[in-house]
Design a protein around this motif. Structure first.
Motif, PDB file in Angstrom:
ATOM      1  N   ALA A 275       0.877  -1.271  -0.124  1.00 44.74           N
ATOM      2  CA  ALA A 275      -0.117  -0.036   0.027  1.00 44.74           C
ATOM      3  C   ALA A 275       0.855   1.284  -0.017  1.00 44.74           C
ATOM      4  CB  ALA A 275      -0.813  -0.131   1.044  1.00 44.74           C
ATOM      5  N   ILE A 276       1.951   1.389   0.904  1.00 41.56           N
ATOM      6  CA  ILE A 276       2.587   2.445   1.023  1.00 41.56           C
ATOM      7  C   ILE A 276       3.782   2.666  -0.137  1.00 41.56           C
ATOM      8  CG2 ILE A 276       2.049   2.889   3.528  1.00 41.56           C
ATOM      9  CD1 ILE A 276       5.068   1.746   3.718  1.00 41.56           C
ATOM     10  N   ALA A 277       3.829   1.664  -0.870  1.00 44.00           N
ATOM     11  CA  ALA A 277       4.838   1.777  -1.883  1.00 44.00           C
ATOM     12  C   ALA A 277       4.756   2.561  -3.048  1.00 44.00           C
ATOM     13  CB  ALA A 277       5.128   0.156  -2.710  1.00 44.00           C
ATOM     14  N   ASP A 278       3.597   3.012  -3.389  1.00 47.01           N
ATOM     15  CA  ASP A 278       3.129   3.995  -4.573  1.00 47.01           C
ATOM     16  C   ASP A 278       2.842   5.372  -3.937  1.00 47.01           C
ATOM     17  OD1 ASP A 278       0.653   5.299  -6.281  1.00 47.01           O
ATOM     18  OD2 ASP A 278       1.992   3.844  -7.249  1.00 47.01           O
ATOM     19  N   PRO A 279       3.396   6.052  -4.330  1.00 47.20           N
ATOM     20  CA  PRO A 279       3.061   7.442  -3.884  1.00 47.20           C
ATOM     21  C   PRO A 279       1.625   8.073  -4.068  1.00 47.20           C
ATOM     22  CG  PRO A 279       4.407   7.878  -5.838  1.00 47.20           C
ATOM     23  CD  PRO A 279       4.419   6.412  -5.477  1.00 47.20           C
ATOM     24  N   THR A 280       0.862   7.624  -5.039  1.00 41.26           N
ATOM     25  CA  THR A 280      -0.391   8.157  -4.917  1.00 41.26           C
ATOM     26  C   THR A 280      -1.414   7.374  -3.923  1.00 41.26           C
ATOM     27  OG1 THR A 280      -0.582   8.278  -7.588  1.00 41.26           O
ATOM     28  CG2 THR A 280      -2.483   7.991  -6.461  1.00 41.26           C
ATOM     29  N   ARG A 281      -1.005   6.258  -3.676  1.00 36.87           N
ATOM     30  CA  ARG A 281      -1.835   5.550  -2.508  1.00 36.87           C
ATOM     31  C   ARG A 281      -1.103   6.270  -1.085  1.00 36.87           C
ATOM     32  NH1 ARG A 281      -0.837   1.089  -5.623  1.00 36.87           N
ATOM     33  NH2 ARG A 281       0.892   0.421  -4.675  1.00 36.87           N
ATOM     34  N   ARG A 282       0.111   6.663  -0.975  1.00 40.91           N
ATOM     35  CA  ARG A 282       0.129   7.335   0.167  1.00 40.91           C
ATOM     36  C   ARG A 282      -0.477   8.692   0.286  1.00 40.91           C
ATOM     37  NH1 ARG A 282       5.548   5.630  -1.265  1.00 40.91           N
ATOM     38  NH2 ARG A 282       6.127   7.653  -2.041  1.00 40.91           N
ATOM     39  N   GLU A 283      -0.676   9.567  -0.837  1.00 41.54           N
ATOM     40  CA  GLU A 283      -1.326  10.596  -0.847  1.00 41.54           C
ATOM     41  C   GLU A 283      -2.776  10.362  -0.313  1.00 41.54           C
ATOM     42  OE1 GLU A 283      -1.877  14.515  -3.572  1.00 41.54           O
ATOM     43  OE2 GLU A 283      -0.239  13.239  -4.127  1.00 41.54           O
ATOM     44  N   ILE A 284      -3.141   9.416  -0.949  1.00 43.63           N
ATOM     45  CA  ILE A 284      -4.944   9.074  -0.663  1.00 43.63           C
ATOM     46  C   ILE A 284      -4.807   8.745   1.028  1.00 43.63           C
ATOM     47  CG2 ILE A 284      -6.651   7.452  -0.744  1.00 43.63           C
ATOM     48  CD1 ILE A 284      -5.715   7.219  -3.762  1.00 43.63           C
ATOM     49  N   LEU A 285      -4.067   8.075   1.570  1.00 42.00           N
ATOM     50  CA  LEU A 285      -3.974   7.795   2.679  1.00 42.00           C
ATOM     51  C   LEU A 285      -3.620   9.174   3.657  1.00 42.00           C
ATOM     52  CD1 LEU A 285      -1.680   4.582   3.186  1.00 42.00           C
ATOM     53  CD2 LEU A 285      -4.211   4.674   3.532  1.00 42.00           C
ATOM     54  N   GLY A 286      -2.867   9.969   3.089  1.00 41.30           N
ATOM     55  CA  GLY A 286      -2.830  11.361   3.875  1.00 41.30           C
ATOM     56  C   GLY A 286      -4.112  12.017   3.761  1.00 41.30           C
ATOM     57  N   MET A 287      -4.974  12.000   2.849  1.00 44.96           N
ATOM     58  CA  MET A 287      -6.139  12.726   2.637  1.00 44.96           C
ATOM     59  C   MET A 287      -7.143  12.411   3.622  1.00 44.96           C
ATOM     60  SD  MET A 287      -6.273  12.998  -1.428  1.00 44.96           S
ATOM     61  CE  MET A 287      -7.962  13.416  -1.539  1.00 44.96           C
ATOM     62  N   ILE A 288      -7.387  11.017   3.753  1.00 46.28           N
ATOM     63  CA  ILE A 288      -8.370  10.335   4.580  1.00 46.28           C
ATOM     64  C   ILE A 288      -7.951  10.053   5.888  1.00 46.28           C
ATOM     65  CG2 ILE A 288      -9.323   9.335   2.417  1.00 46.28           C
ATOM     66  CD1 ILE A 288      -8.176   6.690   3.392  1.00 46.28           C
ATOM     67  N   ALA A 289      -6.722  10.424   6.400  1.00 48.10           N
ATOM     68  CA  ALA A 289      -6.079  10.160   7.477  1.00 48.10           C
ATOM     69  C   ALA A 289      -7.138  10.622   8.727  1.00 48.10           C
ATOM     70  CB  ALA A 289      -4.663  10.518   7.707  1.00 48.10           C
ATOM     71  N   HIS A 290      -7.453  12.034   8.658  1.00 51.65           N
ATOM     72  CA  HIS A 290      -8.167  12.739   9.514  1.00 51.65           C
ATOM     73  C   HIS A 290      -9.472  12.810   9.290  1.00 51.65           C
ATOM     74  CE1 HIS A 290      -4.110  13.625  10.963  1.00 51.65           C
ATOM     75  NE2 HIS A 290      -3.787  14.239   9.795  1.00 51.65           N
ATOM     76  N   LYS A 291     -10.129  12.729   8.199  1.00 51.70           N
ATOM     77  CA  LYS A 291     -11.549  12.795   7.842  1.00 51.70           C
ATOM     78  C   LYS A 291     -11.892  11.741   6.995  1.00 51.70           C
ATOM     79  CE  LYS A 291     -11.266  16.649   5.132  1.00 51.70           C
ATOM     80  NZ  LYS A 291     -11.731  17.996   5.089  1.00 51.70           N
ATOM     81  N   SER A 292     -13.159  11.329   6.831  1.00 44.93           N
ATOM     82  CA  SER A 292     -13.735  10.525   5.700  1.00 44.93           C
ATOM     83  C   SER A 292     -14.037  11.425   4.557  1.00 44.93           C
ATOM     84  CB  SER A 292     -15.184   9.926   6.045  1.00 44.93           C
ATOM     85  OG  SER A 292     -14.833   8.858   7.185  1.00 44.93           O
TER      86      SER A 292
END
Length: 113
Positions: free
Chosen positions: A8-25
């Motif tokens: 999951a964290i190997a791809d920068p797009t997925r890391r960015e998605i995780l960052g976006m949803i980390a604090h709110k849905s």
């Protein structure tokens, strides 16, 4: 297929998605609008995040919301911690050795005077 968190964290797009949803849905449209790639590409990334257990998509009325399940990132933290401990031990030893060398050099400088 069950994927692991490292995929999951190997791809920068997925890391960015995780960052976006980390604090709110966020609804899926809000997430996809943030990227300059096709919706299908973002959906594929979301599928991988879901398979890794880091993302859950919940239906609320007519909309679907992405919710982060970031507890699984502790696996990454634990894995990194073992190497952090290894390198801290090595660097502490190096620091001790360098202090010993520095003290010897200072003592040799005093005896020459």
């Amino acid at each position: 297929m069950r994927r692991d968190v490292f995929q999951a964290i190997a791809d920068p797009t997925r890391r960015e998605i995780l960052g976006m949803i980390a604090h709110k849905s966020l609804n899926i449209n809000s997430v996809t609008e943030q990227f300059d790639v096709s919706r299908a590409a973002i959906y594929k990334h979301m599928k991988i995040l879901t398979e890794c257990g880091l993302l859950e998509i919940k239906q609320q009325g007519r909309e679907r919301f992405c919710e982060g399940k970031l507890e699984r990132l502790n696996e990454v933290s634990d894995w990194v911690a073992q190497y952090r401990e290894f390198w801290e031990t090595r660097l502490d030893s190096l620091e001790s050795y360098l202090k010993t060398l520095q003290a010897k050099n200072q003592d040799q400088g005093k005896t020459k005077l």
